[in-house]
Write an enzyme that holds these catalytic residues in place. Structure first.
Site, mmCIF file in Angstrom:
data_model
loop_
_atom_site.group_PDB
_atom_site.id
_atom_site.type_symbol
_atom_site.label_atom_id
_atom_site.label_comp_id
_atom_site.label_asym_id
_atom_site.label_seq_id
_atom_site.Cartn_x
_atom_site.Cartn_y
_atom_site.Cartn_z
ATOM 1 N N SER A 108 123.243 70.548 19.481
ATOM 2 C CA SER A 108 124.213 69.749 18.735
ATOM 3 C C SER A 108 125.063 70.634 17.845
ATOM 4 O O SER A 108 124.745 71.802 17.611
ATOM 5 C CB SER A 108 123.495 68.698 17.872
ATOM 6 O OG SER A 108 122.717 69.334 16.872
ATOM 7 N N SER A 109 126.138 70.045 17.360
ATOM 8 C CA SER A 109 126.943 70.666 16.315
ATOM 9 C C SER A 109 126.611 69.935 15.025
ATOM 10 O O SER A 109 126.983 68.771 14.832
ATOM 11 C CB SER A 109 128.443 70.538 16.639
ATOM 12 O OG SER A 109 129.231 71.146 15.629
#
Length: 406
Positions: A108-109
């Site tokens: 994820s970011s």
């Protein structure tokens, strides 16, 4: 839909707005990091991602890509202070589907506020060499490169596909740090010694390689992981040398995906049958099930998982009965199910050779007797032989040895 690239002018304005939002929240505190936030284009690092959609039966993940979502909406989402999932099931990206799908997030970011707060807490100085564990999309790597210069940044990513994407994104944004596709728990010896180590994954204990590759006086910043589901806020340690370090918990309830070797083993469906078939015994307890609720008390849940580090939490009901928390330790074939009786007394149903709830009772009772100190009052001591989380006295009743194998 024809893909339309975002307007650079809009992206610039959104970066400035994001910097303002993070300043007001207190996550962004210093001029050098503000300059980095205003400079690094997050949209380059997450051209496609998943948006969570909670359905009646399960969580679904809606793909957000240039082919499916308009440029303006995509850019607005990109610059919200949110974590965007970029990979499911260790391989599926938003570009692999055009409809919402189920899955388990594996990359994820992270929301910019947490990224920036961690970078501020890292206390970097000009000229510091930084080792980052968990490149992910490369956005935080880009911020580090903008702040210090690419030549001072080394980042390690365990997933080669994710690492390859990060290299391309960093290059497109104008940065060229050392990026290694490998197990981040091993660090990266060729770039040592480092002044700072920062991990964007959660760990059960501090890897010895991070200590060995840090200079004395260097800092390590990470989050601690437990199998009951309570990650701590941040932990910052100062390296003493010779495999030793001392640190403190910084508070908060931030959570990262676990480093893959430190993740809890997957429980297959057979565990449910085993729990239902094993003989059980009920007894009264002084510690009720509410201590497992992170919304009721994050510190109590963290302490519970320190007390029973190999146990996992399953929450479900049987035959239309109440939904209950099941504490399961498959290595000891034991289970504990705390609950409230009709008269609201606390009780626990236990099964197997080990009473899993007893160490939890002992730990929570000692914690309450000490005044229920918050997690940011706890410390961590690391030596070549052991790692201890403690409050008050590293040899006292509120101290726990960490598992130092994955």
């Amino acid at each position: 839909m024809t893909a339309v690239e975002p307007d650079p002018g809009s992206a610039t304005a959104l970066r400035l707005h994001l910097a303002d939002v993070l300043t007001m929240s207190g996550d962004l505190r210093t001029t050098p990091w503000r300059s980095a936030v205003e400079t690094v284009p997050r949209e380059v690092f997450i051209p496609g991602f998943f948006e969570r959609v909670d359905g009646p039966r399960e969580t679904m993940w809606r793909p957000v890509t240039p082919e499916l979502v308009g440029a303006e909406e995509r850019l607005e989402l990109t610059y919200t202070d949110e974590t965007w999932v970029t990979q499911l099931n260790q391989g599926i990206t938003a570009f692999d589907t055009d409809v919402p799908i189920p899955g388990v997030p594996t990359s994820s970011s992270t929301l910019p506020g947490l990224v920036v707060r961690m970078l501020e807490e890292l206390q970097v100085e000009d000229g510091n060499r930084v080792l980052e564990i968990g490149t992910g999309t490369g956005y935080s790597t880009g911020l580090l490169s903008a702040r210090l210069g690419s030549e001072l940044v080394t980042s390690v990513e365990v997933d080669r596909r994710v690492a390859d994407h990060a290299v391309r994104s960093l290059s497109a944004a104008g940065y060229a740090p050392v990026l290694v596709a490998d197990d981040g728990l091993l660090g990266h010896q060729p770039g040592a010694p480092y002044d700072r180590v920062i991990a964007t994954c959660a760990v059960r204990h501090i890897p010895s390689a991070w200590l060995a590759q840090s200079r004395p006086g260097g800092l390590i910043l990470t989050t601690m992981l437990g199998w009951l589901g309570a990650s701590s806020g941040l932990v910052r340690l100062e390296v003493i040398g010779n495999g030793s370090a001392e640190g403190t918990f910084l508070g908060g309830t931030d959570s990262f995906m676990p480093a893959r070797p430190h993740a809890a083993p997957k429980l297959d469906d057979s565990v449910y049958s085993w729990i239902e078939e094993v003989g059980t015994t009920d007894r009264r307890t002084v510690v009720g099930p509410e201590i497992l609720d992170p919304w009721d008390g994050w510190t109590s849940l963290f302490i519970a998982q320190l007390a029973i580090p190999d146990a996992q939490l399953l929450t479900y009901g049987i035959d239309d009965g109440p939904v209950l928390d099941h504490i399961v330790d498959t290595s000891q074939q034991s289970v504990a199910i705390p609950y409230r009786t009709p008269d609201e007394s606390a009780a626990v149903r236990r099964a197997g050779p080990v009473d899993l709830w007893k160490p939890v009772e002992r730990a929570i009772t000692e914690w309450r007797a000490a005044g229920s100190p918050a997690l940011d009052q706890f410390r961590i001591s690391v030596s070549p032989d052991s790692q201890t989380v403690w409050f008050g006295d590293p040899a006292g009743p509120l101290s726990w040895k960490l598992r130092t194998s994955a």
